[in-house]
Design an enzyme around this catalytic site. Structure first.
Site, PDB file in Angstrom:
ATOM      1  N   ASP A 119       0.870  -1.179   0.000  1.00  0.00           N
ATOM      2  CA  ASP A 119       0.000   0.000   0.000  1.00  0.00           C
ATOM      3  C   ASP A 119       0.910   1.234   0.000  1.00  0.00           C
ATOM      4  O   ASP A 119       1.750   1.386   0.897  1.00  0.00           O
ATOM      5  CB  ASP A 119      -0.849  -0.045   1.281  1.00  0.00           C
ATOM      6  CG  ASP A 119      -1.820   1.110   1.386  1.00  0.00           C
ATOM      7  OD1 ASP A 119      -1.599   2.162   0.741  1.00  0.00           O
ATOM      8  OD2 ASP A 119      -2.803   0.966   2.130  1.00  0.00           O
ATOM      9  N   VAL A 124      -6.150   4.687  -5.602  1.00  0.00           N
ATOM     10  CA  VAL A 124      -4.991   5.139  -4.827  1.00  0.00           C
ATOM     11  C   VAL A 124      -5.176   6.594  -4.369  1.00  0.00           C
ATOM     12  O   VAL A 124      -4.728   6.980  -3.286  1.00  0.00           O
ATOM     13  CB  VAL A 124      -3.687   4.895  -5.628  1.00  0.00           C
ATOM     14  CG1 VAL A 124      -3.533   5.818  -6.801  1.00  0.00           C
ATOM     15  CG2 VAL A 124      -2.479   4.958  -4.725  1.00  0.00           C
ATOM     16  N   ASP A 125      -5.853   7.373  -5.172  1.00  0.00           N
ATOM     17  CA  ASP A 125      -6.137   8.776  -4.839  1.00  0.00           C
ATOM     18  C   ASP A 125      -6.956   8.858  -3.542  1.00  0.00           C
ATOM     19  O   ASP A 125      -6.604   9.592  -2.600  1.00  0.00           O
ATOM     20  CB  ASP A 125      -6.913   9.381  -6.023  1.00  0.00           C
ATOM     21  CG  ASP A 125      -6.998  10.901  -5.993  1.00  0.00           C
ATOM     22  OD1 ASP A 125      -6.344  11.519  -5.143  1.00  0.00           O
ATOM     23  OD2 ASP A 125      -7.726  11.453  -6.853  1.00  0.00           O
ATOM     24  N   SER A 160      -2.632   5.003 -13.982  1.00  0.00           N
ATOM     25  CA  SER A 160      -3.608   4.764 -15.070  1.00  0.00           C
ATOM     26  C   SER A 160      -4.116   3.335 -15.227  1.00  0.00           C
ATOM     27  O   SER A 160      -4.981   3.095 -16.071  1.00  0.00           O
ATOM     28  CB  SER A 160      -3.065   5.215 -16.438  1.00  0.00           C
ATOM     29  OG  SER A 160      -3.158   6.614 -16.585  1.00  0.00           O
ATOM     30  N   THR A 161      -3.586   2.376 -14.450  1.00  0.00           N
ATOM     31  CA  THR A 161      -3.978   0.978 -14.725  1.00  0.00           C
ATOM     32  C   THR A 161      -5.191   0.498 -13.932  1.00  0.00           C
ATOM     33  O   THR A 161      -5.573  -0.670 -14.025  1.00  0.00           O
ATOM     34  CB  THR A 161      -2.808   0.000 -14.459  1.00  0.00           C
ATOM     35  OG1 THR A 161      -2.471   0.057 -13.066  1.00  0.00           O
ATOM     36  CG2 THR A 161      -1.604   0.345 -15.297  1.00  0.00           C
ATOM     37  N   GLY A 162      -5.802   1.394 -13.152  1.00  0.00           N
ATOM     38  CA  GLY A 162      -7.022   1.029 -12.431  1.00  0.00           C
ATOM     39  C   GLY A 162      -8.230   1.586 -13.155  1.00  0.00           C
ATOM     40  O   GLY A 162      -8.583   1.136 -14.248  1.00  0.00           O
TER      41      GLY A 162
END
Ligand code: AR6
Length: 173
Positions: A12, A35-36, A119-121
């Site tokens: 995390d 994550v934001d 960008s991968t989520g």
């Protein structure tokens, strides 16, 4: 390049004890999911207050704030491209995210930095392709300016972790 500088871990990003963590934000810089959301939750409301003063951020750019309640002193916010199939400048924009974060960190004298898989989520960039771009940018930056002691790729799932390891092993063999 000293391969010890680059680390790939599963974990995390909000728990990382580095000087700066990177946030995969959106152009408002006012928070979101993934994550934001995790970074805003862990940093506390002062992060949002500071983000409100920044006037957003364009795709591929980066802006820095304090880390507040995070172990990291700084958060570097960047906005990755939304994946539209690969013909909308996505690769170049993703590369710019990594480059601009590293540039900003280097300008501030930051020596340890952790990245999520930008960008991968929610933005659906393919994981392996994103890992290749991320590693290329980090390695070429380090070749030009070996100013970092540690650059950590923090992978939140197995796919990201295995893709990142595969790409790094290819590059350093
Ligand atoms: N630590 C490390 N990585 C994480 C964490 C965490 N705590 N949580 C999620 N990830 P995403 P994007 C991984 O969707 O695709 C937000 O709503 C996640 O598994 O967070 O750039 C923003 O506000 C994935 O591998 O970011 C934007 O609107 C990676 O982080 C939008 O999502 C990125 O997934 C940005 O989408």
């Amino acid at each position: 390049m000293d391969k010890q500088v680059i680390r790939i871990i599963k974990g995390d990003i909000t728990e990382q004890e580095v000087e700066a963590i990177v946030n995969a934000a959106n152009s408002s810089l006012l928070g979101g999911g993934g994550v934001d959301g995790a970074i805003h939750n862990a940093a506390g409301t002062k992060l949002l207050e500071e983000c409100r003063t920044l006037n957003g951020c364009a795709t591929g750019e980066a802006k820095i704030t304090q880390g507040y309640d995070l172990p990291a002193k700084w958060v570097i916010h960047t906005v990755g491209p939304v994946w539209h199939g690969g013909n909308s400048d996505e690769d170049r924009m993703l590369a710019r995210c990594y480059r601009n974060c590293l540039k900003l960190a280097a300008e501030r004298g930051i020596k340890t930095i952790a990245f999520p898989s930008i960008s991968t989520g929610a933005y659906h960039f393919p994981i392996q392709r994103a890992a290749e771009i991320a590693m290329n940018e980090v390695i070429s930056f380090l070749n030009d300016r070996p100013v970092f002691d540690r650059i950590v790729f923090v992978c939140f799932n197995d796919d990201t972790f295995s893709s990142s390891n595969r790409v790094l092993n290819e590059r350093i063999k």
